[in-house]
Design a protein around this motif. Structure first.
Motif, PDB file in Angstrom:
ATOM      1  N   SER A 109       0.813  -1.218   0.000  1.00  0.00           N
ATOM      2  CA  SER A 109       0.000   0.000   0.000  1.00  0.00           C
ATOM      3  C   SER A 109       0.845   1.266   0.000  1.00  0.00           C
ATOM      4  N   ALA A 110       2.151   1.132   0.144  1.00  0.00           N
ATOM      5  CA  ALA A 110       3.006   2.302   0.357  1.00  0.00           C
ATOM      6  C   ALA A 110       2.856   3.344  -0.749  1.00  0.00           C
ATOM      7  N   GLY A 111       2.837   2.892  -2.003  1.00  0.00           N
ATOM      8  CA  GLY A 111       2.727   3.843  -3.102  1.00  0.00           C
ATOM      9  C   GLY A 111       1.446   4.645  -3.034  1.00  0.00           C
ATOM     10  N   TYR A 112       0.358   3.980  -2.699  1.00  0.00           N
ATOM     11  CA  TYR A 112      -0.925   4.677  -2.602  1.00  0.00           C
ATOM     12  C   TYR A 112      -0.915   5.696  -1.454  1.00  0.00           C
ATOM     13  N   ILE A 113      -0.335   5.302  -0.327  1.00  0.00           N
ATOM     14  CA  ILE A 113      -0.319   6.208   0.834  1.00  0.00           C
ATOM     15  C   ILE A 113       0.478   7.474   0.509  1.00  0.00           C
ATOM     16  N   ILE A 114       1.641   7.323  -0.090  1.00  0.00           N
ATOM     17  CA  ILE A 114       2.417   8.507  -0.483  1.00  0.00           C
ATOM     18  C   ILE A 114       1.661   9.286  -1.562  1.00  0.00           C
ATOM     19  N   GLY A 115       1.011   8.539  -2.459  1.00  0.00           N
ATOM     20  CA  GLY A 115       0.255   9.192  -3.528  1.00  0.00           C
ATOM     21  C   GLY A 115      -0.923  10.011  -3.026  1.00  0.00           C
ATOM     22  N   PHE A 116      -1.444   9.678  -1.847  1.00  0.00           N
ATOM     23  CA  PHE A 116      -2.558  10.458  -1.293  1.00  0.00           C
ATOM     24  C   PHE A 116      -2.199  11.944  -1.235  1.00  0.00           C
ATOM     25  N   ILE A 117      -0.983  12.237  -0.800  1.00  0.00           N
ATOM     26  CA  ILE A 117      -0.563  13.640  -0.618  1.00  0.00           C
ATOM     27  C   ILE A 117      -0.562  14.366  -1.962  1.00  0.00           C
ATOM     28  N   PHE A 118       0.053  13.750  -2.955  1.00  0.00           N
ATOM     29  CA  PHE A 118       0.163  14.400  -4.267  1.00  0.00           C
ATOM     30  C   PHE A 118      -1.201  14.422  -4.973  1.00  0.00           C
ATOM     31  N   GLY A 119      -2.002  13.384  -4.738  1.00  0.00           N
ATOM     32  CA  GLY A 119      -3.337  13.369  -5.318  1.00  0.00           C
ATOM     33  C   GLY A 119      -4.193  14.508  -4.777  1.00  0.00           C
ATOM     34  N   ALA A 120      -4.137  14.723  -3.460  1.00  0.00           N
ATOM     35  CA  ALA A 120      -4.899  15.826  -2.860  1.00  0.00           C
ATOM     36  C   ALA A 120      -4.419  17.172  -3.404  1.00  0.00           C
ATOM     37  N   ALA A 121      -3.113  17.301  -3.625  1.00  0.00           N
ATOM     38  CA  ALA A 121      -2.562  18.560  -4.155  1.00  0.00           C
ATOM     39  C   ALA A 121      -3.116  18.845  -5.554  1.00  0.00           C
ATOM     40  N   VAL A 122      -3.141  17.815  -6.388  1.00  0.00           N
ATOM     41  CA  VAL A 122      -3.646  17.988  -7.762  1.00  0.00           C
ATOM     42  C   VAL A 122      -5.142  18.303  -7.740  1.00  0.00           C
ATOM     43  N   VAL A 123      -5.899  17.554  -6.949  1.00  0.00           N
ATOM     44  CA  VAL A 123      -7.337  17.810  -6.861  1.00  0.00           C
ATOM     45  C   VAL A 123      -7.590  19.242  -6.385  1.00  0.00           C
ATOM     46  N   GLY A 124      -6.866  19.653  -5.351  1.00  0.00           N
ATOM     47  CA  GLY A 124      -7.078  20.985  -4.796  1.00  0.00           C
ATOM     48  C   GLY A 124      -6.737  22.095  -5.775  1.00  0.00           C
ATOM     49  N   ALA A 125      -5.623  21.926  -6.501  1.00  0.00           N
ATOM     50  CA  ALA A 125      -5.217  22.957  -7.463  1.00  0.00           C
ATOM     51  C   ALA A 125      -6.247  23.094  -8.585  1.00  0.00           C
ATOM     52  N   LEU A 126      -6.722  21.963  -9.088  1.00  0.00           N
ATOM     53  CA  LEU A 126      -7.696  22.007 -10.182  1.00  0.00           C
ATOM     54  C   LEU A 126      -9.083  22.415  -9.691  1.00  0.00           C
ATOM     55  N   ALA A 127      -9.434  22.036  -8.464  1.00  0.00           N
ATOM     56  CA  ALA A 127     -10.761  22.382  -7.937  1.00  0.00           C
ATOM     57  C   ALA A 127     -10.909  23.885  -7.766  1.00  0.00           C
ATOM     58  N   THR A 128      -9.843  24.549  -7.387  1.00  0.00           N
ATOM     59  CA  THR A 128      -9.903  26.002  -7.218  1.00  0.00           C
ATOM     60  C   THR A 128     -10.238  26.680  -8.543  1.00  0.00           C
TER      61      THR A 128
END
Length: 207
Positions: A109-128
């Motif tokens: 699961s390690a890749g997914y857990i680290i990916g959570f941070i970058f995924g949230a960053a991308v979602v947040g940038a595009l959502a704005t």
């Protein structure tokens, strides 16, 4: 006819001071970060569904990651998910299956857990950007999909670090795609409700 003069009381009205954008986080921002990090931790209380031989479960975590970005935007959403990951790594049992500690970085699961941070960053940038557009619903859903794609890329990389070939890693990851699309639809619906109830939540109005 009197000419405007600095000393005769006929001064032109002073130009309105330009609105200043508030910098930094206030107490409300910090509270939202803490609340969404707690929501992320609470999401593991609902048992995941193990998929495949690696035992990486389908959980509600990706739904909350999307929600963090859609509701809080880039900086606060990234901070909320980063806080969750940090607390898990230092020992709080808040990862799926109530796992905790740095040993989780050696799991599939390690890749997914680290990916959570970058995924949230991308979602947040595009959502704005999306929340200001005419196509708000489609934009928010696209933001959630883009963030999910980032998480899956990290997940595939995590599989490959454990010795899995690229093709097998991609095929293994595909099992999580349908569930994540459904979770993104739910996350967008929740985010739209929150933005209607709190219009300044993501994009603050200038005062």
């Amino acid at each position: 006819m009197n000419e405007p003069h600095p000393g005769n009381g006929n001064r032109p009205p002073a130009a309105a001071a330009p609105a200043r954008r508030r910098r930094g986080w206030n107490a409300m921002d910090l509270s939202l970060i803490a609340v969404f990090a707690a929501l992320m931790a609470a999401s593991v209380a609902i048992p995941g569904i193990n998929v495949g031989a690696l035992g990486v479960p389908i959980t509600l975590q990706t739904l909350v990651v999307s929600l963090c970005g859609l509701v809080l935007g880039f900086s606060r959403g990234t901070a909320a998910v980063s806080l969750y990951v940090l607390l898990g790594l230092i020992g709080l049992p808040i990862f799926s299956g109530f796992r905790a500690g740095p040993a989780v970085l050696a799991s599939p699961s390690a890749g997914y857990i680290i990916g959570f941070i970058f995924g949230a960053a991308v979602v947040g940038a595009l959502a704005t950007l999306a929340v200001r557009s005419r196509w708000r619903v489609a934009g928010l859903f696209g933001a959630a999909l883009a963030g999910g794609l980032v998480i899956h890329v990290f997940g595939i990389a995590g599989f490959m670090v454990r010795g899995m070939g690229l093709q097998v890693a991609v095929l293994t990851d595909l099992a999580y795609i349908p569930g994540d699309i459904i979770k993104n639809v739910i996350a967008v619906a929740i985010a739209l409700s929150l933005h209607r109830a709190f219009p300044d939540l993501l994009v603050r109005r200038r005062k």
